[in-house]
Design an enzyme around this catalytic site. Structure first.
Site, mmCIF file in Angstrom:
data_model
loop_
_atom_site.group_PDB
_atom_site.id
_atom_site.type_symbol
_atom_site.label_atom_id
_atom_site.label_comp_id
_atom_site.label_asym_id
_atom_site.label_seq_id
_atom_site.Cartn_x
_atom_site.Cartn_y
_atom_site.Cartn_z
ATOM 1 N N GLY A 109 -34.851 -38.304 -8.978
ATOM 2 C CA GLY A 109 -34.684 -38.444 -10.421
ATOM 3 C C GLY A 109 -34.059 -37.199 -11.003
ATOM 4 O O GLY A 109 -33.999 -36.154 -10.340
ATOM 5 N N CYS A 160 -36.963 -36.256 -2.807
ATOM 6 C CA CYS A 160 -36.379 -35.368 -3.807
ATOM 7 C C CYS A 160 -37.343 -35.194 -4.987
ATOM 8 O O CYS A 160 -38.387 -34.586 -4.839
ATOM 9 C CB CYS A 160 -35.005 -35.875 -4.232
ATOM 10 S SG CYS A 160 -34.025 -34.645 -5.121
ATOM 11 N N TYR A 161 -37.040 -35.756 -6.161
ATOM 12 C CA TYR A 161 -37.979 -35.662 -7.284
ATOM 13 C C TYR A 161 -39.330 -36.268 -6.908
ATOM 14 O O TYR A 161 -40.387 -35.752 -7.289
ATOM 15 C CB TYR A 161 -37.402 -36.365 -8.513
ATOM 16 C CG TYR A 161 -38.309 -36.321 -9.728
ATOM 17 C CD1 TYR A 161 -38.291 -35.235 -10.591
ATOM 18 C CD2 TYR A 161 -39.192 -37.359 -9.997
ATOM 19 C CE1 TYR A 161 -39.144 -35.181 -11.696
ATOM 20 C CE2 TYR A 161 -40.036 -37.326 -11.095
ATOM 21 C CZ TYR A 161 -40.008 -36.231 -11.949
ATOM 22 O OH TYR A 161 -40.859 -36.183 -13.034
ATOM 23 N N HIS A 184 -32.325 -36.223 1.063
ATOM 24 C CA HIS A 184 -32.114 -37.661 0.852
ATOM 25 C C HIS A 184 -31.841 -38.357 2.184
ATOM 26 O O HIS A 184 -30.710 -38.373 2.660
ATOM 27 C CB HIS A 184 -30.947 -37.894 -0.108
ATOM 28 C CG HIS A 184 -31.246 -37.533 -1.527
ATOM 29 N ND1 HIS A 184 -31.833 -38.413 -2.410
ATOM 30 C CD2 HIS A 184 -31.061 -36.378 -2.210
ATOM 31 C CE1 HIS A 184 -31.992 -37.814 -3.587
ATOM 32 N NE2 HIS A 184 -31.532 -36.585 -3.487
ATOM 33 N N GLU A 241 -31.753 -41.479 2.655
ATOM 34 C CA GLU A 241 -31.112 -42.776 2.433
ATOM 35 C C GLU A 241 -29.596 -42.724 2.408
ATOM 36 O O GLU A 241 -28.931 -43.766 2.479
ATOM 37 C CB GLU A 241 -31.628 -43.399 1.123
ATOM 38 C CG GLU A 241 -31.122 -42.747 -0.158
ATOM 39 C CD GLU A 241 -31.928 -41.545 -0.607
ATOM 40 O OE1 GLU A 241 -31.821 -41.175 -1.791
ATOM 41 O OE2 GLU A 241 -32.671 -40.980 0.213
ATOM 42 N N SER A 293 -20.459 -73.330 -8.709
ATOM 43 C CA SER A 293 -19.217 -72.730 -9.190
ATOM 44 C C SER A 293 -18.161 -72.673 -8.102
ATOM 45 O O SER A 293 -16.979 -72.495 -8.386
ATOM 46 C CB SER A 293 -19.485 -71.303 -9.681
ATOM 47 O OG SER A 293 -19.805 -70.458 -8.587
ATOM 48 N N GLY A 294 -18.571 -72.795 -6.836
ATOM 49 C CA GLY A 294 -17.641 -72.640 -5.730
ATOM 50 C C GLY A 294 -17.716 -71.265 -5.105
ATOM 51 O O GLY A 294 -17.176 -71.036 -4.030
ATOM 52 N N GLY A 295 -18.372 -70.326 -5.774
ATOM 53 C CA GLY A 295 -18.539 -68.994 -5.220
ATOM 54 C C GLY A 295 -19.631 -68.972 -4.167
ATOM 55 O O GLY A 295 -20.395 -69.923 -3.999
ATOM 56 N N VAL A 296 -19.719 -67.850 -3.469
ATOM 57 C CA VAL A 296 -20.675 -67.754 -2.363
ATOM 58 C C VAL A 296 -22.113 -67.883 -2.849
ATOM 59 O O VAL A 296 -22.947 -68.509 -2.180
ATOM 60 C CB VAL A 296 -20.463 -66.437 -1.581
ATOM 61 C CG1 VAL A 296 -20.651 -65.208 -2.472
ATOM 62 C CG2 VAL A 296 -21.417 -66.354 -0.395
ATOM 63 N N ASP A 297 -22.437 -67.337 -4.022
ATOM 64 C CA ASP A 297 -23.823 -67.348 -4.482
ATOM 65 C C ASP A 297 -24.322 -68.771 -4.741
ATOM 66 O O ASP A 297 -25.368 -69.184 -4.224
ATOM 67 C CB ASP A 297 -23.973 -66.499 -5.746
ATOM 68 C CG ASP A 297 -23.504 -65.069 -5.548
ATOM 69 O OD1 ASP A 297 -23.491 -64.608 -4.389
ATOM 70 O OD2 ASP A 297 -23.127 -64.423 -6.543
ATOM 71 N N SER A 298 -23.588 -69.516 -5.541
ATOM 72 C CA SER A 298 -24.036 -70.880 -5.848
ATOM 73 C C SER A 298 -23.944 -71.776 -4.616
ATOM 74 O O SER A 298 -24.754 -72.686 -4.447
ATOM 75 C CB SER A 298 -23.222 -71.478 -7.003
ATOM 76 O OG SER A 298 -21.867 -71.628 -6.654
ATOM 77 N N LYS A 327 -25.885 -58.991 -2.210
ATOM 78 C CA LYS A 327 -24.764 -59.846 -1.817
ATOM 79 C C LYS A 327 -24.598 -59.941 -0.303
ATOM 80 O O LYS A 327 -24.343 -61.026 0.238
ATOM 81 C CB LYS A 327 -23.473 -59.332 -2.464
ATOM 82 C CG LYS A 327 -22.222 -60.122 -2.081
ATOM 83 C CD LYS A 327 -22.193 -61.496 -2.704
ATOM 84 C CE LYS A 327 -21.803 -61.404 -4.166
ATOM 85 N NZ LYS A 327 -21.560 -62.738 -4.767
#
Length: 523
Positions: free
Chosen positions: A68, A95-96, A182, A184, A236-241, A379
């Site tokens: 932070g 860290c913080y 860090h 990560e 919608s045709g996108g990967v998510d839907s 994603k």
């Protein structure tokens, strides 16, 4: 999702299988969560205001306290419920988070005047569980001004650097750990190994967070929830839907009807492609609703970005309600909401960056309960689930496209003329990106059309036409992004083709802003 609906809106996964990442305002909080998931352990980002009682209700395997921007001794320092330390839950402070853990447990933190930023050599100085089997000297990434000068009672300093006397500390009996660096970030080469030792050795986690387990859990939860009811999916045709629809189809089969709202805000030829693709690859009902005129009418005169998103979200749902009436009573609506959508749309731990039409843009009097099987996923996890389900590559690897479509890529009022101009320009951008073999390397590439005009010269005459902004970014999960270093010759080809082939554009510029401070989309 609120408790009264009973649907899996937040997650169907139990927090008892999870690591909670407590966000203290770090730029890396989402990255920590991702690294945990890459170790096949579920993670969940929670606000710093979380109480000990709330932690107990989550029953997590462990906590990770993020970095932070503040000093633990400043007036506006971010704090944490001190009784969390008494719960017996394993904790790793970064860290913080390391400094806060030290201060809360009775150690000393101070600004010694020695700051560390960037690559630093870490020396292991005592027997360490987290650093076991790693080199005694290793490179890590630091970003701090304050440091722990004296570890709390019961803690052992296990590593130091030139600028941090207590660069890592451990209290194994209480399972409390802190690192100033860090682990990560990629700049700490052995950081993932350190995180895995905390997850597996300290927390007792198992690597069970996989595409198969995600599908299995969601399918079971959806079946139990839906029963014999009918469900419609916003496709919608996108990967998510697409992945969301595939998971629900796996669960309930012909109880699902996919409704594709053609709102007229899609890219060139996209509506036809969506219909063809889903009729040939999915054994579910597909209804295409042509509503372009209705959306344009609602957007007339609207220029404010948030208002656009809310209008599109509400109109989208109203069209759905009407379409649902034609296919039988439906109780549930499936949406492809992702974890970054939820974070960006605002929560206790995140300010509203922008309202996603499928999160904060939904009307209060919506008639459906939501099923959001991807709400817990980033994603890349969605793509992995799509591949596990056997979806076609052209769907799984399609670049993200905003739900409000080209409406949020036209800066100003959305008109039919501007839509057609942007559609033509955008298709050229994607065609040249594919031709250059860059499509899979770039997270998103697209055009933005500001509703202003600039002076130009074509042939022997003066022009007064729109500029086109080309935007292309690389990213892992859309939480952060860097502008893509597209070769000059590709940009030159895009610019030349757009100016020569698209009437109404006389200037092309390339956006070299990263996220943060910019967002990927302009609106």
């Amino acid at each position: 999702m609120s408790d009264d609906t009973g649907v899996p809106g937040d997650s169907v996964f139990t927090s008892a299988d999870s690591i909670l990442v407590v966000d203290f305002g770090a730029q890396y909080a989402q990255l920590i969560a991702r690294r945990v998931r890459e170790a096949h352990v579920r993670s969940e980002i929670v606000p710093r205001s979380i109480t000990a009682e709330e932690v107990k209700r989550h029953r997590p395997l462990g906590l990770i306290l993020s970095g932070g921007p503040a000093s633990v001794y400043s007036d506006d320092a971010y704090r944490m419920d001190p009784t969390i330390l008494e719960l017996g839950v394993p904790i790793l402070g970064i860290c913080y988070g390391h400094q806060l853990l030290a201060e809360m447990a009775g150690g000393e933190v101070a600004n010694t005047g020695t700051a560390e930023y960037g690559k630093t050599e870490l020396e292991t100085v005592a027997d360490s569980l987290l650093l076991a089997e790693l080199p005694m000297s290793q490179r890590v990434w630091m970003s701090h001004r304050d440091q722990v000068t004296s570890p709390p009672p019961g803690f052992i300093c296990v590593a130091s650097t030139d600028g941090a006397a207590v660069a890592a500390m451990e209290e194994r009996e209480r399972r409390l750990y802190g690192v100033q660096f860090h682990p990560e970030v990629a700049h700490t080469p052995r950081g993932n190994e350190i995180l895995k030792r905390f997850l597996y050795e300290v927390c007792g986690a198992s690597p069970t967070w996989t595409s198969h387990s995600i599908i299995e859990s969601q399918v079971g939860a959806i079946r139990e929830l839906v029963g014999e009811d009918r469900v419609i999916c916003g496709l919608s045709g996108g990967v998510d839907s697409a992945v969301a629809a595939a998971i629900v189809a796996e669960a309930i089969g012909d109880q699902l009807t996919c409704i594709f709202v053609d709102h007229g805000l899609l890219r060139a030829g996209e509506a036809e492609q969506v219909e063809e693709t889903f009729r040939s690859h999915f054994e579910v009902d597909l209804v295409r609703v042509k509503a372009a005129d209705r959306f344009l009418e609602q957007l007339e005169g609207v220029t404010e970005p948030e208002e656009k998103r809310k209008i599109i979200g509400e109109t989208f749902i109203r069209v759905f309600e009407e379409a649902a009436a034609s296919v039988g009573d439906a109780t549930y609506l499936v949406q492809g909401t992702l974890y970054p959508d939820v974070i960006e749309s605002g929560s206790d731990s995140a300010a509203t960056i922008k309202t996603h039409h499928n999160v904060g843009g939904l009307p209060d009097d919506m008639q459906f309960a939501l099923i959001e099987p991807l709400r817990d996923l980033f994603k890349d996890e969605v793509r992995a689930v799509g591949e596990e389900l056997g979806l076609p590559e052209e769907i799984v690897w399609r670049q993200p496209f905003p739900g409000p479509g080209l409406a949020v890529r036209i800066i100003g009022e959305v008109t039919l003329e501007r839509l057609e101009i942007l559609r033509s320009a955008d298709s050229i951008i994607l065609e040249e990106i594919r031709r250059a073999g860059l499509y899979r390397d770039i997270w998103q590439a697209f055009g933005v059309l500001p509703a202003i005009k600039t002076v130009g010269v074509q042939g022997d005459g003066r022009t007064y036409a729109y500029p086109l902004m080309v935007r292309a970014v690389t990213s892992e999960d859309a939480m952060t992004a860097d502008w893509a270093r597209i070769p000059y010759e590709v940009l030159e080809k895009i610019s030349s083709r757009v100016i020569n082939e698209v009437p109404g554009i006389n200037r092309v510029a390339y956006d070299i802003s990263s996220k943060p401070p910019a967002t990927i989309e302009w609106e």
